[in-house]
Design a protein around this motif. Structure first.
Motif, mmCIF file in Angstrom:
data_model
loop_
_atom_site.group_PDB
_atom_site.id
_atom_site.type_symbol
_atom_site.label_atom_id
_atom_site.label_comp_id
_atom_site.label_asym_id
_atom_site.label_seq_id
_atom_site.Cartn_x
_atom_site.Cartn_y
_atom_site.Cartn_z
ATOM 1 N N ARG A 75 0.780 -1.206 -0.197
ATOM 2 C CA ARG A 75 0.110 -0.106 -0.195
ATOM 3 C C ARG A 75 0.975 1.043 -0.057
ATOM 4 N NH1 ARG A 75 -5.334 -1.392 0.686
ATOM 5 N NH2 ARG A 75 -5.779 0.940 1.133
ATOM 6 N N GLY A 76 0.634 2.185 -1.078
ATOM 7 C CA GLY A 76 1.182 3.375 -0.937
ATOM 8 C C GLY A 76 2.560 3.355 -2.026
ATOM 9 N N ASP A 77 2.764 2.257 -2.225
ATOM 10 C CA ASP A 77 3.922 2.154 -3.517
ATOM 11 C C ASP A 77 3.359 2.703 -4.975
ATOM 12 O OD1 ASP A 77 5.765 1.063 -1.576
ATOM 13 O OD2 ASP A 77 5.485 -0.919 -2.159
ATOM 14 N N GLU A 78 4.134 3.363 -5.694
ATOM 15 C CA GLU A 78 3.507 3.626 -6.876
ATOM 16 C C GLU A 78 3.825 2.931 -8.069
ATOM 17 O OE1 GLU A 78 2.759 8.278 -7.903
ATOM 18 O OE2 GLU A 78 4.845 7.666 -8.606
ATOM 19 N N ALA A 79 2.985 2.754 -8.882
ATOM 20 C CA ALA A 79 3.207 2.131 -10.085
ATOM 21 C C ALA A 79 3.216 2.984 -11.300
ATOM 22 C CB ALA A 79 2.247 0.716 -10.466
ATOM 23 N N ILE A 80 4.156 2.900 -12.487
ATOM 24 C CA ILE A 80 4.114 3.712 -13.466
ATOM 25 C C ILE A 80 3.663 2.968 -14.468
ATOM 26 C CG2 ILE A 80 5.639 4.878 -15.167
ATOM 27 C CD1 ILE A 80 7.695 5.382 -13.039
ATOM 28 N N MET A 81 2.942 3.618 -15.536
ATOM 29 C CA MET A 81 2.367 2.747 -16.446
ATOM 30 C C MET A 81 2.156 4.000 -17.596
ATOM 31 S SD MET A 81 -1.236 1.222 -15.173
ATOM 32 C CE MET A 81 -0.554 0.677 -13.653
ATOM 33 N N GLY A 82 1.786 3.291 -18.821
ATOM 34 C CA GLY A 82 1.316 4.239 -20.169
ATOM 35 C C GLY A 82 -0.254 4.767 -20.010
ATOM 36 N N LEU A 135 7.065 -0.078 -9.317
ATOM 37 C CA LEU A 135 6.666 -0.955 -10.448
ATOM 38 C C LEU A 135 6.575 -0.064 -11.683
ATOM 39 C CD1 LEU A 135 6.169 -3.981 -11.335
ATOM 40 C CD2 LEU A 135 3.608 -3.410 -10.832
ATOM 41 N N LEU A 136 6.819 -0.956 -12.734
ATOM 42 C CA LEU A 136 6.946 -0.328 -13.985
ATOM 43 C C LEU A 136 6.173 -1.356 -14.796
ATOM 44 C CD1 LEU A 136 7.217 1.908 -16.668
ATOM 45 C CD2 LEU A 136 9.376 0.433 -17.123
ATOM 46 N N CYS A 137 4.692 -1.022 -15.451
ATOM 47 C CA CYS A 137 3.997 -1.761 -16.003
ATOM 48 C C CYS A 137 4.074 -1.629 -17.620
ATOM 49 C CB CYS A 137 2.468 -1.953 -15.727
ATOM 50 S SG CYS A 137 2.281 -2.250 -14.102
ATOM 51 N N VAL A 167 13.532 -0.514 -9.806
ATOM 52 C CA VAL A 167 12.049 -0.692 -10.272
ATOM 53 C C VAL A 167 11.943 -1.902 -11.036
ATOM 54 C CG1 VAL A 167 10.011 0.315 -11.269
ATOM 55 C CG2 VAL A 167 11.668 1.828 -10.060
ATOM 56 N N ALA A 168 10.791 -2.693 -10.428
ATOM 57 C CA ALA A 168 10.470 -4.103 -11.004
ATOM 58 C C ALA A 168 9.656 -3.797 -12.416
ATOM 59 C CB ALA A 168 9.720 -4.987 -10.269
ATOM 60 N N VAL A 169 9.637 -4.642 -13.264
ATOM 61 C CA VAL A 169 8.669 -4.440 -14.336
ATOM 62 C C VAL A 169 7.627 -5.917 -14.469
ATOM 63 C CG1 VAL A 169 8.893 -4.405 -16.802
ATOM 64 C CG2 VAL A 169 10.784 -3.633 -15.729
ATOM 65 N N HIS A 170 6.586 -5.464 -14.693
ATOM 66 C CA HIS A 170 5.448 -6.414 -14.987
ATOM 67 C C HIS A 170 5.085 -6.144 -16.315
ATOM 68 C CE1 HIS A 170 1.838 -8.759 -14.875
ATOM 69 N NE2 HIS A 170 0.982 -7.601 -15.298
ATOM 70 N N LEU A 171 4.919 -6.931 -17.234
ATOM 71 C CA LEU A 171 4.549 -7.109 -18.586
ATOM 72 C C LEU A 171 3.302 -7.655 -18.773
ATOM 73 C CD1 LEU A 171 4.936 -6.591 -21.656
ATOM 74 C CD2 LEU A 171 5.788 -8.805 -21.641
ATOM 75 N N ASP A 172 1.844 -6.701 -19.108
ATOM 76 C CA ASP A 172 0.697 -7.164 -19.700
ATOM 77 C C ASP A 172 0.853 -7.660 -21.027
ATOM 78 O OD1 ASP A 172 -1.799 -7.419 -20.461
ATOM 79 O OD2 ASP A 172 -2.549 -5.454 -19.874
ATOM 80 N N GLY A 173 1.001 -8.994 -21.031
ATOM 81 C CA GLY A 173 1.189 -9.791 -22.262
ATOM 82 C C GLY A 173 0.197 -10.459 -22.756
ATOM 83 N N ALA A 174 -1.065 -9.773 -22.431
ATOM 84 C CA ALA A 174 -2.290 -10.329 -22.815
ATOM 85 C C ALA A 174 -2.128 -11.154 -24.423
ATOM 86 C CB ALA A 174 -3.592 -9.436 -22.863
ATOM 87 N N ARG A 175 -1.682 -10.396 -25.370
ATOM 88 C CA ARG A 175 -1.330 -11.049 -26.675
ATOM 89 C C ARG A 175 0.122 -11.108 -26.882
ATOM 90 N NH1 ARG A 175 -5.603 -7.502 -26.607
ATOM 91 N NH2 ARG A 175 -7.604 -8.195 -27.236
ATOM 92 N N ILE A 176 0.825 -11.795 -26.000
ATOM 93 C CA ILE A 176 2.266 -11.988 -26.042
ATOM 94 C C ILE A 176 2.795 -12.794 -27.156
ATOM 95 C CG2 ILE A 176 2.798 -13.674 -24.414
ATOM 96 C CD1 ILE A 176 4.663 -10.348 -25.052
#
Ligand SMILES: Cc1ncc(COP(=O)(O)O)c(C=O)c1O
Length: 343
Positions: A75-82, A135-137, A167-176
């Motif tokens: 809680r309170g950690d920020e995530a960066i995304m497009g 996190l970076l998404c 910073v860790a990276v999560h990939l939304d690869g719904a259509r990877i």
């Protein structure tokens, strides 16, 4: 009336006969006890295909992304995304609402990847006033940018930048798998720089339900607990995982056919007066174009048995998928031409 040509999304695909048979014959157990052999096989196969230690079967892409964010961030950690990404637009603000994770957006480039300078500028300094950037998404292929497939080098550069800042990276690869095919790059190589990856079985791969979240074994153990917390732990769910195994075995390579159909559609649309599209920006199975009055246009298409979706502004989105034939694309182009002539 004939069955409509349904180009609203690749989520409308129905399970194949092989999937239905596999579902019928699936060996089952209670997955909350880790005893469903079919789920265990699917998770092992998904992890192996993505080059990760472990994977977790989740209900949906939305749940996969949520569980990933809950596991990466406190809680309170920020995530960066497009600012055009699916998680920010279409996942009901779950990360903030359920996880207390504030989202900081950066502009998405045309290809779906935010500029490195924007990502770097958004990473917070270690300052008492700032939420820590955790996190970076990223998203590949990028839905709202038109199904663009981000290549391995720019993707790695963004991940390396994040990692340099802790910073860790999560990939939304719904259509990877669409991205890997479009880029001619093995999927394991494409996703390698990300810490965790989600992909969907229920889109172009044709399975009725489910997504996988892959990552390091200790991360997936914690993610499994978070999946339980959000109510996503299921019991004899091998009945669904069985269709997922067929999807991974039989439905990946054929995505190339959807891309060919999208190219045919995009080039055909470009030749129709009143349609604005740059076919070179169509990389995979998503085709976005502009017309003057998209809502009236879509109604005229629907009346002639072609379904698409309104995508904001003057934009319309059509998506090719399993079950859509070359003849369907040709018929769609005739219908679009007529619909615009009637306008
Ligand atoms: C890029 C992307 N990510 C995530 C999702 C969410 O998947 P689901 O509909 O299974 O929740 C979608 C769904 O269309 C998507 O396009």
């Amino acid at each position: 009336m004939n069955t409509p040509i349904d180009l609203r999304s690749d989520t409308v695909t129905l399970p194949t006969r092989a999937m239905r048979e596999a579902m019928y014959h699936a060996e089952l157990g209670d997955d909350v006890y880790g005893e469903d052999p079919t789920v265990n096989a699917l998770e092992a196969q998904a992890a192996a295909m993505l080059g990760h230690e472990a994977a977790l079967f989740v209900v949906s892409g939305t749940m996969g992304n949520l569980v990933a964010i809950l596991t990466h961030c406190g809680r309170g950690d920020e995530a960066i995304m497009g600012d055009e990404c699916h998680t920010f637009h279409y996942e009901v603000g779950g990360a903030a609402a359920l996880g207390g994770v504030p989202i900081r957006t950066v502009p998405n480039g045309h290809d779906g990847l935010p500029a490195l300078a924007d990502i770097e500028a958004a990473i917070r300094p270690d300052d008492i006033h700032d939420p820590p950037t955790r996190l970076l998404c990223l998203e590949n292929t990028h839905n709202r940018c038109g199904g663009t497939a981000i290549g391995p080098e720019p993707f790695r550069a963004a991940c390396d930048l994040a990692h340099r800042h802790g910073v860790a990276v999560h990939l939304d690869g719904a259509r990877i798998f669409n991205a890997a095919i479009a880029r001619g790059c093995p999927v394991r190589e494409l996703v390698a720089p990300a810490d965790t990856v989600m992909f969907c079985l229920s889109k172009g791969l044709g399975a009725p339900v489910g997504s996988l979240l892959a990552g390091p074994a200790d991360f997936i153990t914690r993610a499994r607990k978070n999946r339980k917390m959000v109510g996503g732990a299921m019991r004899q769910v091998g009945v669904l995982a069985a269709a997922g195994l067929v999807a991974l075995d039989q439905m990946v390579d054929r995505l190339a056919e959807d891309h060919e159909h999208a190219q045919l559609l995009a080039h055909g649309l470009a030749a129709i007066p009143g349609v604005h599209i740059d076919p070179s920006r169509v990389h995979t199975n998503i085709v976005i174009f502009e017309v003057t009055d998209p809502l009236a246009f879509l109604q005229r298409l629907q009346a002639e048995g072609v379904l698409g979706v309104y995508f904001g502004g003057q934009m319309v989105r059509l998506v090719t998928h399993y079950g859509i034939t070359r003849a369907d694309i040709e018929a769609t182009l005739v219908t679009v031409r007529q619909a615009l002539r009637a306008a």
